[in-house]
Design a protein around this motif. Structure first.
Motif, PDB file in Angstrom:
ATOM      1  N   PRO A  93       0.987  -1.374  -0.044  1.00 16.79           N
ATOM      2  CA  PRO A  93      -0.068   0.071   0.120  1.00 16.79           C
ATOM      3  C   PRO A  93       0.845   1.488   0.155  1.00 16.79           C
ATOM      4  CG  PRO A  93      -0.153  -1.141   2.076  1.00 16.79           C
ATOM      5  CD  PRO A  93       0.612  -2.025   1.122  1.00 16.79           C
ATOM      6  N   ILE A  94       0.241   2.515  -0.522  1.00 17.19           N
ATOM      7  CA  ILE A  94       0.779   3.761  -0.451  1.00 17.19           C
ATOM      8  C   ILE A  94       0.017   4.450   0.569  1.00 17.19           C
ATOM      9  CG2 ILE A  94       1.290   5.653  -1.905  1.00 17.19           C
ATOM     10  CD1 ILE A  94       0.869   3.977  -4.287  1.00 17.19           C
ATOM     11  N   THR A  95       0.874   5.164   1.255  1.00 19.62           N
ATOM     12  CA  THR A  95       0.355   6.039   2.344  1.00 19.62           C
ATOM     13  C   THR A  95      -0.190   7.283   1.925  1.00 19.62           C
ATOM     14  OG1 THR A  95       2.545   7.305   2.826  1.00 19.62           O
ATOM     15  CG2 THR A  95       2.058   5.195   4.107  1.00 19.62           C
ATOM     16  N   LYS A  96      -1.453   7.765   2.308  1.00 15.51           N
ATOM     17  CA  LYS A  96      -2.135   9.007   1.851  1.00 15.51           C
ATOM     18  C   LYS A  96      -1.075  10.259   1.947  1.00 15.51           C
ATOM     19  CE  LYS A  96      -6.124  11.499   2.585  1.00 15.51           C
ATOM     20  NZ  LYS A  96      -7.574  11.320   3.533  1.00 15.51           N
ATOM     21  N   GLY A  97      -1.119  10.650   0.769  1.00 22.12           N
ATOM     22  CA  GLY A  97      -0.423  11.851   0.378  1.00 22.12           C
ATOM     23  C   GLY A  97       0.999  11.785  -0.323  1.00 22.12           C
ATOM     24  N   ALA A  98       1.387  10.322  -0.469  1.00 26.47           N
ATOM     25  CA  ALA A  98       2.399   9.926  -1.037  1.00 26.47           C
ATOM     26  C   ALA A  98       2.571   9.975  -2.340  1.00 26.47           C
ATOM     27  CB  ALA A  98       2.970   8.581  -0.455  1.00 26.47           C
ATOM     28  N   PHE A  99       3.748  10.247  -2.815  1.00 23.34           N
ATOM     29  CA  PHE A  99       3.881  10.274  -4.667  1.00 23.34           C
ATOM     30  C   PHE A  99       4.628   9.157  -4.932  1.00 23.34           C
ATOM     31  CE2 PHE A  99       2.599  14.518  -3.832  1.00 23.34           C
ATOM     32  CZ  PHE A  99       2.536  15.434  -4.844  1.00 23.34           C
ATOM     33  N   VAL A 100       4.396   8.333  -5.913  1.00 20.72           N
ATOM     34  CA  VAL A 100       4.941   7.291  -6.391  1.00 20.72           C
ATOM     35  C   VAL A 100       6.079   7.814  -7.709  1.00 20.72           C
ATOM     36  CG1 VAL A 100       5.426   5.039  -7.627  1.00 20.72           C
ATOM     37  CG2 VAL A 100       3.545   5.600  -5.780  1.00 20.72           C
ATOM     38  N   LEU A 101       7.317   7.852  -7.552  1.00 21.34           N
ATOM     39  CA  LEU A 101       8.302   8.655  -8.483  1.00 21.34           C
ATOM     40  C   LEU A 101       8.913   7.720  -9.231  1.00 21.34           C
ATOM     41  CD1 LEU A 101       9.719  11.013  -5.784  1.00 21.34           C
ATOM     42  CD2 LEU A 101       7.633  11.303  -7.351  1.00 21.34           C
ATOM     43  N   HIS A 102       9.273   8.320 -10.637  1.00 17.57           N
ATOM     44  CA  HIS A 102      10.264   7.204 -11.646  1.00 17.57           C
ATOM     45  C   HIS A 102      11.653   7.495 -11.178  1.00 17.57           C
ATOM     46  CE1 HIS A 102       6.182   7.128 -13.404  1.00 17.57           C
ATOM     47  NE2 HIS A 102       6.659   5.932 -13.721  1.00 17.57           N
ATOM     48  N   GLY A 118       7.831   9.305  -2.363  1.00 19.30           N
ATOM     49  CA  GLY A 118       8.082  10.405  -2.170  1.00 19.30           C
ATOM     50  C   GLY A 118       7.218  11.323  -1.815  1.00 19.30           C
ATOM     51  N   ASN A 119       7.548  12.534  -1.250  1.00 12.67           N
ATOM     52  CA  ASN A 119       6.279  13.504  -1.128  1.00 12.67           C
ATOM     53  C   ASN A 119       6.315  14.664  -2.129  1.00 12.67           C
ATOM     54  OD1 ASN A 119       8.483  14.961  -0.393  1.00 12.67           O
ATOM     55  ND2 ASN A 119       8.168  14.886   1.837  1.00 12.67           N
ATOM     56  N   SER A 120       5.417  15.642  -2.107  1.00 12.38           N
ATOM     57  CA  SER A 120       5.594  16.587  -3.129  1.00 12.38           C
ATOM     58  C   SER A 120       6.996  17.369  -3.106  1.00 12.38           C
ATOM     59  CB  SER A 120       4.556  17.472  -2.549  1.00 12.38           C
ATOM     60  OG  SER A 120       4.451  18.869  -3.660  1.00 12.38           O
ATOM     61  N   ARG A 121       7.577  17.590  -1.942  1.00 13.97           N
ATOM     62  CA  ARG A 121       8.816  18.495  -1.975  1.00 13.97           C
ATOM     63  C   ARG A 121       9.848  17.344  -2.954  1.00 13.97           C
ATOM     64  NH1 ARG A 121      10.205  23.035  -2.327  1.00 13.97           N
ATOM     65  NH2 ARG A 121      11.375  22.372  -3.987  1.00 13.97           N
ATOM     66  N   ALA A 122       9.875  16.256  -2.594  1.00 17.95           N
ATOM     67  CA  ALA A 122      10.850  15.149  -3.130  1.00 17.95           C
ATOM     68  C   ALA A 122      10.637  15.096  -4.808  1.00 17.95           C
ATOM     69  CB  ALA A 122      10.737  13.622  -2.605  1.00 17.95           C
ATOM     70  N   ASN A 123       9.149  15.117  -5.116  1.00 21.67           N
ATOM     71  CA  ASN A 123       9.044  15.209  -6.493  1.00 21.67           C
ATOM     72  C   ASN A 123       9.213  16.341  -7.228  1.00 21.67           C
ATOM     73  OD1 ASN A 123       7.565  14.119  -8.648  1.00 21.67           O
ATOM     74  ND2 ASN A 123       5.714  15.175  -8.260  1.00 21.67           N
TER      75      ASN A 123
END
Length: 181
Positions: A93-102, A118-123
């Protein structure tokens, strides 16, 4: 003594009070676990029909979101981005608000080894580091190209009396004087 379909532990079989049939699992938790596992297996089978595997990336060849061009799959009664669905199927599962990045920067890649959370900042940091953002003259509201910026920087002199101050350069390049400074 029977083996539970969820946790595989041996248990003493009891009969269901409503159906009068023997239970196949030791607890309600194991029933839910077996349902989720079966559900993920069928989702995985459907998912893999839309994937073309190469030596490096797994390419999503199924439907795509019109606006973004990212792949889209249907699972859990909703549309999900194909790379997010890949994460759920293979890694959990993916935690709420998390991004899946490439890692590979291929928007159609669904290889779980090429994905990270990652999160928005990491993206944003990832995008900036890999120069995948609009900057300089590529930006949609840019008023100058790189050559003009270099020319202004070369001739700009701070001060009111100079003929190359921000007011005069602004007039010459049809810009506000604050854009120059």
């Amino acid at each position: 003594k029977f083996k539970c379909i969820g946790c595989k532990k041996v248990f003493t079989r009891v009969y269901n009070a409503h159906t009068h049939k023997p239970r196949k699992s030791c607890s309600r938790r194991c029933i839910n676990l077996s349902i989720t596992t079966r559900c993920i297996k069928t989702i995985k089978e459907r998912f893999m029909k839309n994937v073309r595997i190469t030596k490096k990336c797994w390419f999503w060849v199924g439907p795509k979101f019109c606006a973004t061009g990212y792949g889209v799959g249907h699972a859990f009664n909703k549309n999900i981005s194909s790379h997010r669905l890949s994460w759920i199927i293979f890694l959990g599962p993916i935690t709420k608000g998390a991004f899946v990045l490439h890692k590979c920067d291929v928007k159609h890649c669904v290889n779980p080894k090429h994905l990270f959370i990652g999160n928005s900042r990491a993206n944003i940091d990832d995008m900036m580091q890999k120069k995948r953002h609009n900057f300089g003259s590529k930006h949609n509201i840019a008023k100058l190209n790189e050559a003009q910026v270099l020319k202004i920087r070369k001739i700009f002199v701070k001060g009111c009396n100079s003929k190359y101050n921000s007011v005069n350069l602004g007039k010459k390049f049809k810009l506000n004087r604050h854009t120059i400074t």
